[in-house]
Design a protein around this motif. Structure first.
Motif, PDB file in Angstrom:
ATOM      1  N   GLY A  89       0.814  -1.212   0.000  1.00 23.79           N
ATOM      2  CA  GLY A  89       0.000   0.000   0.000  1.00 23.79           C
ATOM      3  C   GLY A  89       0.842   1.254   0.000  1.00 23.79           C
ATOM      4  N   ARG A  90       0.171   2.399   0.050  1.00 22.07           N
ATOM      5  CA  ARG A  90       0.891   3.673   0.034  1.00 22.07           C
ATOM      6  C   ARG A  90       1.673   3.887   1.325  1.00 22.07           C
ATOM      7  NH1 ARG A  90      -3.536   8.084  -1.453  1.00 22.07           N
ATOM      8  NH2 ARG A  90      -4.683   6.807   0.070  1.00 22.07           N
ATOM      9  N   THR A  91       1.164   3.344   2.422  1.00 24.69           N
ATOM     10  CA  THR A  91       1.826   3.516   3.720  1.00 24.69           C
ATOM     11  C   THR A  91       2.288   2.202   4.313  1.00 24.69           C
ATOM     12  OG1 THR A  91       0.469   5.471   4.164  1.00 24.69           O
ATOM     13  CG2 THR A  91       1.574   4.448   6.046  1.00 24.69           C
TER      14      THR A  91
END
Length: 293
Positions: A89-91
């Motif tokens: 994911g993005r984080t």
């Protein structure tokens, strides 16, 4: 990753953690020679975490792992770690690792681990447990000095911990029974020597060390120790990493067991760096059986 470690103990641990890569998501770990009939659980957990880490983006660090010990590991067989990239994911990034060995010509799973990693985030809530006031490691006897009176009975304990220096505050084979609210046990630990300047190595080394004394907390209210009266095995193991730690510098490991029943003990651990920084929390459920039948 393969900066040289400073001495034989650190080098021995690095030989365990520095996995061979055979495919994009397949790694192989070896077990050092040992008198034990099964592989030390902390070794498999540390190696599996290293396998997961080898597949992470450079900006991600592991903040937690959850694992299960499925079968005893055979120290005479290589261990293959297959990594499943289940989230990018993005984080947050999540990896699942299955450790396998050959048994009677077939591959069987001996261990499973799920690790979650994240990119740096700004802190909102910030708090931590204070480090207990305990004797410093330089004032305590070495593990070899403490267990010397037990001769061959202590050989297994010394073999398991040869890469990690320990300074205990109680005789591990002859403890006085603990009574609430004073049921905690303390130990100082560090990898003897210098590890590479790679955060993932120190995280894996802490995971390795966190399995050394944790299950003993389940016996604290009985007194005595392992020493031939009991046998135990880790069933699962979880670690939450709060801050970066240097595993080749002294850290304090506090352990306790809030509940035990049906042959199992739930044990918790807290880890502080020598400067008082609360760096990790550990949880484990383990099997404890009496050898008296």
């Amino acid at each position: 990753m393969s900066e040289p470690a400073a001495d034989s103990q650190a080098s021995a641990l690095m030989s365990v953690l520095d996995l061979e890569q055979r495919d994009d998501d397949l790694f192989v770990g070896q077990t050092p020679s040992t008198p034990l009939q099964r592989i030390f659980g902390g070794q498999v957990a540390g190696q599996a975490l290293m396998a997961a880490t080898r597949t992470l983006p450079e900006d991600r660090t592991v903040h937690s792992l959850h694992s299960y010990f499925l079968r005893p590991g055979d120290p005479n067989e290589e261990i293959r770690y297959a990594v499943d990239r289940i989230r990018d994911g993005r984080t947050f990034t999540t990896r699942r690792v299955i450790a396998c060995q050959r048994r009677k010509g077939e591959d069987v799973a001996i261990f499973s681990l799920t690790a979650d990693a994240s990119a740096p985030q700004p802190a909102v809530a910030e708090h931590a447990l204070p480090m207990p006031d305990v004797p410093r490691p330089e004032t305590l006897p070495t593990l070899a000095e403490m267990v010397a009176p037990y001769g061959e009975h202590a050989a297994a304990a010394l073999a398991i911990s040869r890469a990690v220096e320990q300074r205990l505050m109680e005789d591990p084979f002859n403890r006085e029974p603990k009574r609430p609210p004073h049921t905690r046990t303390y130990a100082w630990m560090r990898v003897a020597g210098r590890l590479p300047e790679v955060p993932a190595v120190h995280t894996a080394a802490l995971t390795f060390a966190s399995d050394l004394t944790l299950l003993s907390a389940g016996l604290a209210r009985l007194g005595g120790g392992w020493g031939g009266r009991f046998v135990g095995a880790s069933l699962d193991h979880a670690v939450w990493f709060h801050q970066q730690v240097r595993s080749d510098e002294w850290f304090l490991y506090q352990t306790d067991s809030p509940a035990a029943s049906a042959g199992r003990a739930l044990c918790f651990g807290e880890v502080w760096a020598a400067d008082g920084t609360h760096v990790a929390t550990v949880a484990q459920q383990g099997l404890i059986r009496s050898l008296k039948g």
